[in-house]
Write a protein that holds these residues in place. Sequence first.
Motif, PDB file in Angstrom:
ATOM      1  N   THR A   1       8.566   5.143  -8.459  1.00 48.72           N
ATOM      2  CA  THR A   1       9.263   3.894  -8.765  1.00 48.72           C
ATOM      3  C   THR A   1       8.472   2.668  -8.324  1.00 48.72           C
ATOM      4  OG1 THR A   1      11.392   5.029  -8.510  1.00 48.72           O
ATOM      5  CG2 THR A   1      11.432   2.629  -8.415  1.00 48.72           C
ATOM      6  N   LEU A   2       7.845   2.744  -7.165  1.00 48.81           N
ATOM      7  CA  LEU A   2       7.168   1.575  -6.597  1.00 48.81           C
ATOM      8  C   LEU A   2       5.683   1.497  -6.927  1.00 48.81           C
ATOM      9  CD1 LEU A   2       8.921   1.319  -3.119  1.00 48.81           C
ATOM     10  CD2 LEU A   2       9.606   0.392  -5.332  1.00 48.81           C
ATOM     11  N   PHE A   3       5.145   2.511  -7.615  1.00 48.25           N
ATOM     12  CA  PHE A   3       3.722   2.526  -7.925  1.00 48.25           C
ATOM     13  C   PHE A   3       3.231   1.249  -8.630  1.00 48.25           C
ATOM     14  CE2 PHE A   3      -0.145   3.786 -10.198  1.00 48.25           C
ATOM     15  CZ  PHE A   3      -0.888   4.280  -9.139  1.00 48.25           C
ATOM     16  N   PRO A   4       4.007   0.664  -9.545  1.00 51.79           N
ATOM     17  CA  PRO A   4       3.515  -0.564 -10.196  1.00 51.79           C
ATOM     18  C   PRO A   4       3.246  -1.731  -9.228  1.00 51.79           C
ATOM     19  CG  PRO A   4       5.358   0.362 -11.422  1.00 51.79           C
ATOM     20  CD  PRO A   4       5.257   1.129 -10.128  1.00 51.79           C
ATOM     21  N   TYR A   5       3.828  -1.691  -8.035  1.00 51.60           N
ATOM     22  CA  TYR A   5       3.644  -2.761  -7.052  1.00 51.60           C
ATOM     23  C   TYR A   5       2.439  -2.530  -6.140  1.00 51.60           C
ATOM     24  CZ  TYR A   5       8.524  -3.792  -8.239  1.00 51.60           C
ATOM     25  OH  TYR A   5       9.682  -4.065  -8.898  1.00 51.60           O
ATOM     26  N   VAL A   6       1.874  -1.332  -6.177  1.00 50.11           N
ATOM     27  CA  VAL A   6       0.856  -0.931  -5.205  1.00 50.11           C
ATOM     28  C   VAL A   6      -0.489  -1.604  -5.482  1.00 50.11           C
ATOM     29  CG1 VAL A   6      -0.446   1.054  -4.306  1.00 50.11           C
ATOM     30  CG2 VAL A   6       2.012   1.255  -4.709  1.00 50.11           C
ATOM     31  N   ASP A   7      -1.074  -2.170  -4.389  1.00 45.53           N
ATOM     32  CA  ASP A   7      -2.384  -2.815  -4.435  1.00 45.53           C
ATOM     33  C   ASP A   7      -3.475  -1.918  -3.854  1.00 45.53           C
ATOM     34  OD1 ASP A   7      -1.260  -5.489  -5.140  1.00 45.53           O
ATOM     35  OD2 ASP A   7      -0.421  -5.348  -3.115  1.00 45.53           O
ATOM     36  N   LYS A   8      -3.079  -1.020  -2.950  1.00 41.71           N
ATOM     37  CA  LYS A   8      -4.044  -0.207  -2.223  1.00 41.71           C
ATOM     38  C   LYS A   8      -3.435   1.163  -1.970  1.00 41.71           C
ATOM     39  CE  LYS A   8      -7.073  -0.698   1.838  1.00 41.71           C
ATOM     40  NZ  LYS A   8      -7.424  -1.599   2.952  1.00 41.71           N
ATOM     41  N   MET A   9      -4.273   2.207  -2.058  1.00 41.65           N
ATOM     42  CA  MET A   9      -3.796   3.575  -1.817  1.00 41.65           C
ATOM     43  C   MET A   9      -4.651   4.241  -0.742  1.00 41.65           C
ATOM     44  SD  MET A   9      -3.096   5.032  -5.682  1.00 41.65           S
ATOM     45  CE  MET A   9      -4.803   4.930  -6.235  1.00 41.65           C
ATOM     46  N   TYR A  10      -3.966   4.865   0.204  1.00 40.51           N
ATOM     47  CA  TYR A  10      -4.603   5.687   1.225  1.00 40.51           C
ATOM     48  C   TYR A  10      -4.209   7.116   0.887  1.00 40.51           C
ATOM     49  CZ  TYR A  10      -4.864   1.278   3.883  1.00 40.51           C
ATOM     50  OH  TYR A  10      -5.105  -0.010   4.299  1.00 40.51           O
ATOM     51  N   LEU A  11      -5.132   7.879   0.334  1.00 41.10           N
ATOM     52  CA  LEU A  11      -4.799   9.197  -0.185  1.00 41.10           C
ATOM     53  C   LEU A  11      -5.512  10.303   0.582  1.00 41.10           C
ATOM     54  CD1 LEU A  11      -5.044   8.504  -4.035  1.00 41.10           C
ATOM     55  CD2 LEU A  11      -3.065   8.238  -2.517  1.00 41.10           C
ATOM     56  N   SER A  12      -4.739  11.299   0.989  1.00 38.33           N
ATOM     57  CA  SER A  12      -5.298  12.499   1.596  1.00 38.33           C
ATOM     58  C   SER A  12      -5.161  13.611   0.565  1.00 38.33           C
ATOM     59  CB  SER A  12      -4.553  12.859   2.880  1.00 38.33           C
ATOM     60  OG  SER A  12      -4.720  11.835   3.837  1.00 38.33           O
ATOM     61  N   GLU A  13      -6.307  14.032   0.019  1.00 41.20           N
ATOM     62  CA  GLU A  13      -6.334  15.095  -0.985  1.00 41.20           C
ATOM     63  C   GLU A  13      -6.557  16.412  -0.253  1.00 41.20           C
ATOM     64  OE1 GLU A  13      -9.503  13.952  -3.614  1.00 41.20           O
ATOM     65  OE2 GLU A  13      -8.339  12.297  -4.456  1.00 41.20           O
TER      66      GLU A  13
ATOM     67  N   SER B   1       0.836  -1.193   0.000  1.00 35.87           N
ATOM     68  CA  SER B   1       0.000   0.000   0.000  1.00 35.87           C
ATOM     69  C   SER B   1       0.873   1.245   0.000  1.00 35.87           C
ATOM     70  CB  SER B   1      -0.889   0.018   1.245  1.00 35.87           C
ATOM     71  OG  SER B   1      -1.752  -1.097   1.252  1.00 35.87           O
ATOM     72  N   MET B   2       0.298   2.327  -0.516  1.00 35.00           N
ATOM     73  CA  MET B   2       0.978   3.619  -0.387  1.00 35.00           C
ATOM     74  C   MET B   2       0.060   4.548   0.378  1.00 35.00           C
ATOM     75  SD  MET B   2       0.862   5.216  -4.254  1.00 35.00           S
ATOM     76  CE  MET B   2       0.697   6.973  -4.040  1.00 35.00           C
ATOM     77  N   ILE B   3       0.662   5.410   1.154  1.00 35.84           N
ATOM     78  CA  ILE B   3      -0.096   6.390   1.923  1.00 35.84           C
ATOM     79  C   ILE B   3       0.576   7.735   1.695  1.00 35.84           C
ATOM     80  CG2 ILE B   3       1.175   5.812   4.056  1.00 35.84           C
ATOM     81  CD1 ILE B   3      -1.540   6.371   5.558  1.00 35.84           C
ATOM     82  N   VAL B   4      -0.219   8.713   1.258  1.00 34.05           N
ATOM     83  CA  VAL B   4       0.359  10.008   0.898  1.00 34.05           C
ATOM     84  C   VAL B   4      -0.711  11.095   0.976  1.00 34.05           C
ATOM     85  CG1 VAL B   4      -0.029   9.630  -1.587  1.00 34.05           C
ATOM     86  CG2 VAL B   4       1.739  11.245  -0.868  1.00 34.05           C
ATOM     87  N   ALA B   5      -0.269  12.299   1.315  1.00 33.11           N
ATOM     88  CA  ALA B   5      -1.114  13.488   1.261  1.00 33.11           C
ATOM     89  C   ALA B   5      -0.558  14.384   0.158  1.00 33.11           C
ATOM     90  CB  ALA B   5      -1.092  14.218   2.601  1.00 33.11           C
ATOM     91  N   TYR B   6      -1.470  14.929  -0.654  1.00 38.86           N
ATOM     92  CA  TYR B   6      -1.014  15.778  -1.760  1.00 38.86           C
ATOM     93  C   TYR B   6      -2.005  16.908  -2.002  1.00 38.86           C
ATOM     94  CZ  TYR B   6      -4.337  12.980  -4.465  1.00 38.86           C
ATOM     95  OH  TYR B   6      -5.475  12.353  -4.909  1.00 38.86           O
ATOM     96  N   GLY B   7      -1.483  17.984  -2.598  1.00 33.44           N
ATOM     97  CA  GLY B   7      -2.298  19.161  -2.899  1.00 33.44           C
ATOM     98  C   GLY B   7      -2.980  19.062  -4.246  1.00 33.44           C
ATOM     99  N   LYS B   8      -3.665  20.145  -4.619  1.00 35.54           N
ATOM    100  CA  LYS B   8      -4.468  20.185  -5.846  1.00 35.54           C
ATOM    101  C   LYS B   8      -3.651  19.954  -7.110  1.00 35.54           C
ATOM    102  CE  LYS B   8      -8.185  23.158  -4.231  1.00 35.54           C
ATOM    103  NZ  LYS B   8      -8.932  24.400  -4.505  1.00 35.54           N
ATOM    104  N   ASN B   9      -2.368  20.312  -7.069  1.00 38.66           N
ATOM    105  CA  ASN B   9      -1.488  20.126  -8.228  1.00 38.66           C
ATOM    106  C   ASN B   9      -0.482  19.008  -7.980  1.00 38.66           C
ATOM    107  OD1 ASN B   9      -2.591  22.329  -9.860  1.00 38.66           O
ATOM    108  ND2 ASN B   9      -1.773  23.625  -8.235  1.00 38.66           N
ATOM    109  N   TRP B  10      -0.876  18.058  -7.139  1.00 38.27           N
ATOM    110  CA  TRP B  10      -0.082  16.873  -6.804  1.00 38.27           C
ATOM    111  C   TRP B  10       1.161  17.211  -5.975  1.00 38.27           C
ATOM    112  CZ3 TRP B  10      -2.685  12.463  -7.815  1.00 38.27           C
ATOM    113  CH2 TRP B  10      -3.711  12.528  -8.756  1.00 38.27           C
TER     114      TRP B  10
END
Length: 167
Positions: free
Chosen positions: A105-117, A4-13
């Motif tokens: 780099t690791l995005f192709p391995y990701v099964d689940k994303m926890y995203l804070s927009e 899984s990846m966990i990340v917070a990002y803004g309107k322009n990524w």
Amino acid sequence: MKISMIVAYGKNWEIGLDNEMLWHISEDFKNFKAITSGHHILMGRKTFESIGKPLPNRTSLVLSNSGFEHDGVHTFNDVQKAFDFARASAEEELFIIGGANIYETLFPYVDKMYLSEVDFEGKADAFLKEIDFSTWDLTQEKSYDAIIENEKVKSPAWKFKVWIKKD
């Protein structure tokens, strides 16, 4: 093992500036802690250095080609070795926590994303690569209002979303 990846990002990524986060959202930090506690977290050396120490109740894995070492951290120069280490430790869900190059780099391995927009537009030097959500299913979404104190934004509005890769 789920990756899984966990990340917070803004309107322009946007995700960072000068190896620092762009905002402080207390509720998002609590969410990050609750989700990742008891798990292995995988990050690049610069992300680890921005945190400064291993996070409590998590196993810190750092990817680095520079021979980086730190007490309480497992360092790898090969992502498969880091994955193998987590699997050998019976990890069920490994979390990728940054930075920008590691996410890409690791995005192709990701099964689940926890995203804070985050409702943020501003200066940044680290960006998440734009995600094509057409191959993902949204399984959870919660909105949070901005926190205003003394007529200033203490914490911007944000949405937390969980996405699972379609089969």
